[in-house]
Motif scaffolding. Sequence first.
Motif, PDB file in Angstrom:
ATOM      1  N   ARG A 112       0.814  -1.219   0.000  1.00  0.00           N
ATOM      2  CA  ARG A 112       0.000   0.000   0.000  1.00  0.00           C
ATOM      3  C   ARG A 112       0.848   1.270   0.000  1.00  0.00           C
ATOM      4  O   ARG A 112       0.454   2.288  -0.580  1.00  0.00           O
ATOM      5  CB  ARG A 112      -0.883   0.035   1.248  1.00  0.00           C
ATOM      6  CG  ARG A 112      -2.196  -0.683   1.117  1.00  0.00           C
ATOM      7  CD  ARG A 112      -2.963  -0.592   2.438  1.00  0.00           C
ATOM      8  NE  ARG A 112      -3.769   0.610   2.556  1.00  0.00           N
ATOM      9  CZ  ARG A 112      -5.019   0.697   2.112  1.00  0.00           C
ATOM     10  NH1 ARG A 112      -5.579  -0.315   1.512  1.00  0.00           N
ATOM     11  NH2 ARG A 112      -5.709   1.817   2.266  1.00  0.00           N
ATOM     12  N   CYS A 113       1.983   1.223   0.693  1.00  0.00           N
ATOM     13  CA  CYS A 113       2.805   2.428   0.904  1.00  0.00           C
ATOM     14  C   CYS A 113       3.122   3.106  -0.424  1.00  0.00           C
ATOM     15  O   CYS A 113       3.561   2.463  -1.370  1.00  0.00           O
ATOM     16  CB  CYS A 113       4.104   2.052   1.615  1.00  0.00           C
ATOM     17  SG  CYS A 113       5.243   3.446   1.796  1.00  0.00           S
TER      18      CYS A 113
ATOM     19  N   PRO B 147      -4.087   3.624  13.369  1.00  0.00           N
ATOM     20  CA  PRO B 147      -4.983   4.791  13.455  1.00  0.00           C
ATOM     21  C   PRO B 147      -6.331   4.419  14.061  1.00  0.00           C
ATOM     22  O   PRO B 147      -6.814   3.320  13.838  1.00  0.00           O
ATOM     23  CB  PRO B 147      -5.160   5.197  11.997  1.00  0.00           C
ATOM     24  CG  PRO B 147      -5.008   3.930  11.230  1.00  0.00           C
ATOM     25  CD  PRO B 147      -4.032   3.088  11.988  1.00  0.00           C
ATOM     26  N   ALA B 148      -6.889   5.336  14.819  1.00  0.00           N
ATOM     27  CA  ALA B 148      -8.204   5.115  15.417  1.00  0.00           C
ATOM     28  C   ALA B 148      -9.257   5.784  14.537  1.00  0.00           C
ATOM     29  O   ALA B 148      -8.973   6.769  13.876  1.00  0.00           O
ATOM     30  CB  ALA B 148      -8.239   5.713  16.808  1.00  0.00           C
ATOM     31  N   TRP B 149     -10.446   5.227  14.517  1.00  0.00           N
ATOM     32  CA  TRP B 149     -11.520   5.824  13.686  1.00  0.00           C
ATOM     33  C   TRP B 149     -12.057   7.078  14.283  1.00  0.00           C
ATOM     34  O   TRP B 149     -12.180   7.494  15.235  1.00  0.00           O
ATOM     35  CB  TRP B 149     -12.654   4.821  13.472  1.00  0.00           C
ATOM     36  CG  TRP B 149     -12.365   3.999  12.279  1.00  0.00           C
ATOM     37  CD1 TRP B 149     -11.560   2.905  12.233  1.00  0.00           C
ATOM     38  CD2 TRP B 149     -12.841   4.185  10.955  1.00  0.00           C
ATOM     39  NE1 TRP B 149     -11.498   2.413  10.975  1.00  0.00           N
ATOM     40  CE2 TRP B 149     -12.282   3.174  10.157  1.00  0.00           C
ATOM     41  CE3 TRP B 149     -13.694   5.132  10.348  1.00  0.00           C
ATOM     42  CZ2 TRP B 149     -12.522   3.062   8.794  1.00  0.00           C
ATOM     43  CZ3 TRP B 149     -13.933   5.012   9.012  1.00  0.00           C
ATOM     44  CH2 TRP B 149     -13.361   3.996   8.244  1.00  0.00           C
TER      45      TRP B 149
ATOM     46  N   THR C 277       7.225  12.996  10.402  1.00  0.00           N
ATOM     47  CA  THR C 277       6.407  13.246  11.591  1.00  0.00           C
ATOM     48  C   THR C 277       6.969  12.496  12.810  1.00  0.00           C
ATOM     49  O   THR C 277       7.045  13.047  13.904  1.00  0.00           O
ATOM     50  CB  THR C 277       4.953  12.784  11.341  1.00  0.00           C
ATOM     51  OG1 THR C 277       4.485  13.443  10.166  1.00  0.00           O
ATOM     52  CG2 THR C 277       4.044  13.122  12.503  1.00  0.00           C
TER      53      THR C 277
ATOM     54  N   ALA D 195       0.603   7.590  11.972  1.00  0.00           N
ATOM     55  CA  ALA D 195      -0.296   6.522  11.543  1.00  0.00           C
ATOM     56  C   ALA D 195      -1.627   7.098  11.076  1.00  0.00           C
ATOM     57  O   ALA D 195      -2.232   6.611  10.119  1.00  0.00           O
ATOM     58  CB  ALA D 195      -0.514   5.534  12.677  1.00  0.00           C
ATOM     59  N   GLU D 196      -2.080   8.145  11.759  1.00  0.00           N
ATOM     60  CA  GLU D 196      -3.375   8.723  11.390  1.00  0.00           C
ATOM     61  C   GLU D 196      -3.302   9.549  10.122  1.00  0.00           C
ATOM     62  O   GLU D 196      -4.293   9.725   9.425  1.00  0.00           O
ATOM     63  CB  GLU D 196      -3.910   9.578  12.554  1.00  0.00           C
ATOM     64  CG  GLU D 196      -4.342   8.698  13.716  1.00  0.00           C
ATOM     65  CD  GLU D 196      -4.990   9.456  14.843  1.00  0.00           C
ATOM     66  OE1 GLU D 196      -4.884  10.701  14.876  1.00  0.00           O
ATOM     67  OE2 GLU D 196      -5.576   8.793  15.709  1.00  0.00           O
ATOM     68  N   MET D 197      -2.117  10.085   9.820  1.00  0.00           N
ATOM     69  CA  MET D 197      -2.003  10.987   8.681  1.00  0.00           C
ATOM     70  C   MET D 197      -1.601  10.283   7.391  1.00  0.00           C
ATOM     71  O   MET D 197      -1.688  10.867   6.318  1.00  0.00           O
ATOM     72  CB  MET D 197      -1.001  12.089   9.007  1.00  0.00           C
ATOM     73  CG  MET D 197      -1.232  13.317   8.178  1.00  0.00           C
ATOM     74  SD  MET D 197      -0.284  14.714   8.699  1.00  0.00           S
ATOM     75  CE  MET D 197      -1.181  15.331  10.061  1.00  0.00           C
ATOM     76  N   CYS D 198      -1.185   9.037   7.470  1.00  0.00           N
ATOM     77  CA  CYS D 198      -0.725   8.343   6.253  1.00  0.00           C
ATOM     78  C   CYS D 198      -1.798   8.416   5.166  1.00  0.00           C
ATOM     79  O   CYS D 198      -2.939   8.013   5.389  1.00  0.00           O
ATOM     80  CB  CYS D 198      -0.404   6.879   6.566  1.00  0.00           C
ATOM     81  SG  CYS D 198      -0.036   5.936   5.059  1.00  0.00           S
ATOM     82  N   PRO D 199      -1.436   8.909   3.974  1.00  0.00           N
ATOM     83  CA  PRO D 199      -2.438   9.111   2.919  1.00  0.00           C
ATOM     84  C   PRO D 199      -3.119   7.826   2.456  1.00  0.00           C
ATOM     85  O   PRO D 199      -4.202   7.891   1.886  1.00  0.00           O
ATOM     86  CB  PRO D 199      -1.633   9.724   1.769  1.00  0.00           C
ATOM     87  CG  PRO D 199      -0.403  10.276   2.382  1.00  0.00           C
ATOM     88  CD  PRO D 199      -0.108   9.415   3.580  1.00  0.00           C
ATOM     89  N   VAL D 200      -2.477   6.686   2.663  1.00  0.00           N
ATOM     90  CA  VAL D 200      -3.076   5.432   2.201  1.00  0.00           C
ATOM     91  C   VAL D 200      -3.320   4.440   3.342  1.00  0.00           C
ATOM     92  O   VAL D 200      -3.608   3.279   3.105  1.00  0.00           O
ATOM     93  CB  VAL D 200      -2.207   4.759   1.099  1.00  0.00           C
ATOM     94  CG1 VAL D 200      -2.216   5.593  -0.158  1.00  0.00           C
ATOM     95  CG2 VAL D 200      -0.790   4.528   1.595  1.00  0.00           C
ATOM     96  N   GLU D 201      -3.195   4.909   4.586  1.00  0.00           N
ATOM     97  CA  GLU D 201      -3.378   4.039   5.752  1.00  0.00           C
ATOM     98  C   GLU D 201      -2.541   2.769   5.659  1.00  0.00           C
ATOM     99  O   GLU D 201      -3.057   1.663   5.782  1.00  0.00           O
ATOM    100  CB  GLU D 201      -4.858   3.684   5.937  1.00  0.00           C
ATOM    101  CG  GLU D 201      -5.560   4.689   6.796  1.00  0.00           C
ATOM    102  CD  GLU D 201      -7.072   4.574   6.742  1.00  0.00           C
ATOM    103  OE1 GLU D 201      -7.581   3.481   6.493  1.00  0.00           O
ATOM    104  OE2 GLU D 201      -7.718   5.608   6.932  1.00  0.00           O
TER     105      GLU D 201
ATOM    106  N   GLU E  22       0.188  10.303  15.318  1.00  0.00           N
ATOM    107  CA  GLU E  22      -0.106  11.253  14.249  1.00  0.00           C
ATOM    108  C   GLU E  22       0.341  10.699  12.897  1.00  0.00           C
ATOM    109  O   GLU E  22      -0.377  10.803  11.899  1.00  0.00           O
ATOM    110  CB  GLU E  22       0.574  12.595  14.533  1.00  0.00           C
ATOM    111  CG  GLU E  22       0.162  13.667  13.540  1.00  0.00           C
ATOM    112  CD  GLU E  22       0.879  14.987  13.746  1.00  0.00           C
ATOM    113  OE1 GLU E  22       1.724  15.077  14.652  1.00  0.00           O
ATOM    114  OE2 GLU E  22       0.588  15.918  12.980  1.00  0.00           O
TER     115      GLU E  22
ATOM    116  N   LEU F 293       5.545  11.378   4.716  1.00  0.00           N
ATOM    117  CA  LEU F 293       4.951  12.143   5.820  1.00  0.00           C
ATOM    118  C   LEU F 293       5.271  11.500   7.168  1.00  0.00           C
ATOM    119  O   LEU F 293       5.560  12.194   8.142  1.00  0.00           O
ATOM    120  CB  LEU F 293       3.426  12.199   5.651  1.00  0.00           C
ATOM    121  CG  LEU F 293       2.856  13.315   4.780  1.00  0.00           C
ATOM    122  CD1 LEU F 293       1.391  13.029   4.457  1.00  0.00           C
ATOM    123  CD2 LEU F 293       2.968  14.660   5.495  1.00  0.00           C
TER     124      LEU F 293
END
Lengths: 410, 78
Positions: free
Chosen positions: B15-16, B76-78, B25, B55-61, B53, B21
Amino acid sequence: MTTDATTGSADPQPLVPLHCLLRGEAGPPRQAVLPTGTPVWVLTRHADVRQALAHPALGRASLYAPDAPPTVLTPNILDDPSSILNSDGPGHQAIRRTVQRAFTPRAIERWRPWVAGVVRELVDGLVASGSPAEVVESLTKPLPVRVISRLMELEGLDTDRLGYWSDHALSTTAYSAEEIAAAIREFGEFGHQLVLERRKNPGEDLVSSLVRAADQTGEMTEAQITSLTIGLVIAGHETTMTSFGNALVYLLDPRRAEHPGAAAGAWRRIGEDPAAAVAATEQILRTVPLGDRTNAPGQLRRATADVEIGGVVIPAGAVVAADTTAANADPEVYPPGPLDLFAPLGTPSLTFGAGPHHCLGAWLARMELELGLHHLARALPGLRLATPVDRIEWRTGLLTRSPLRLEVAW
Amino acid sequence: MSDAPQLVVAVDRVRCIGSGLCARTAPADLVLSPDGRAAPARPATEGSAELTEAAEMCPVEAITVRDAATGELIAPAW
């Protein structure tokens, strides 16, 4: 030859639909020349394109440095040095961070029920208007405009004005440099007024949140904040409209299928099975390009140091074009031969790029296209083109090419 | 040894898309490999606001942060 955003039909030779364009074959880096006369290294293999787009020594800002060779004949909004597109490194990330959270897959997924509602409303309107109907004005254009207007709280936006701005902002040959500059100036004034208004009266929208984030860190200039705002307006609708229109030409092209009835069967399946719509969307995004790319053979970058890619040393100062269209057909990564529209991709395509400039709106675009195709095919499983493919009127002279009008029947 | 839970960072390298970012970060926990894909910087971590942050900001999770003992998803949390 007349090339104008509104008179594509004046071309003497019919333009081939985007899915029929010849694409470069994936191979070693090769040298070519841009329309400006500047030499360029063209990368076509999936691995090379991906590596180049993620490489810290292949930047965008360096394309606009004082010593940079000319890479565009007529600059448009993508050549604005204040743009997020033309910044690199920490400065670029400072800009991207102000909006990134709104565009993660999780954040976009929250919009799904609302976007599906808009799609159904537009499709219902199209069905009610009766066969034949024109699908650009009734669906492919209003869908992304409605979505980005909602995200940015632009309700009441004059869509004719928006059309004028985006056609000029993404012009290659359709308009003169003066016309383009005047339109971008006016668009920028609109954007700056919006920024000032949301700074004064912030809401829950994307503009308010980006202004708040930028003001908190103080890492963005006012020109960068404005550029990002109008960039989101343009990017939020133009490319999705283009992709949706070209996807319909592809899916409904009766000559496409290997055997009679295959195209109609695929269209029905997209309407019957949401998972099939997801898979088809990924394959269409991989195989149908957004434009003719007459301006450059790929996404441009400029080396700030010697960089080795694909067995070639690209010297500092050289310009590189990462040909994502060729890379998306690299036989090393994707099986050659007839396209299986419903096969999972395996390796992500490079349609949305890679690296720091990977398309911010990728998940939103995917969702709009997937829901748009699914609901249209569900409501109208017998949909067909009412105009032969070689008589489609195209929007031309822009970075993207899509049908100006698309008559359909059922 | 600290009392803080041990966390494991994972990157889905398919996915990466190499936005970089995360590495900027949370440089203590994520690095960008020479192939342009992100990778965990160490086998385990105590976690930080920066890691969450990232993990939450990754553009493709592509990034997940889990409790090493329980496997519970921390970010990341929902």
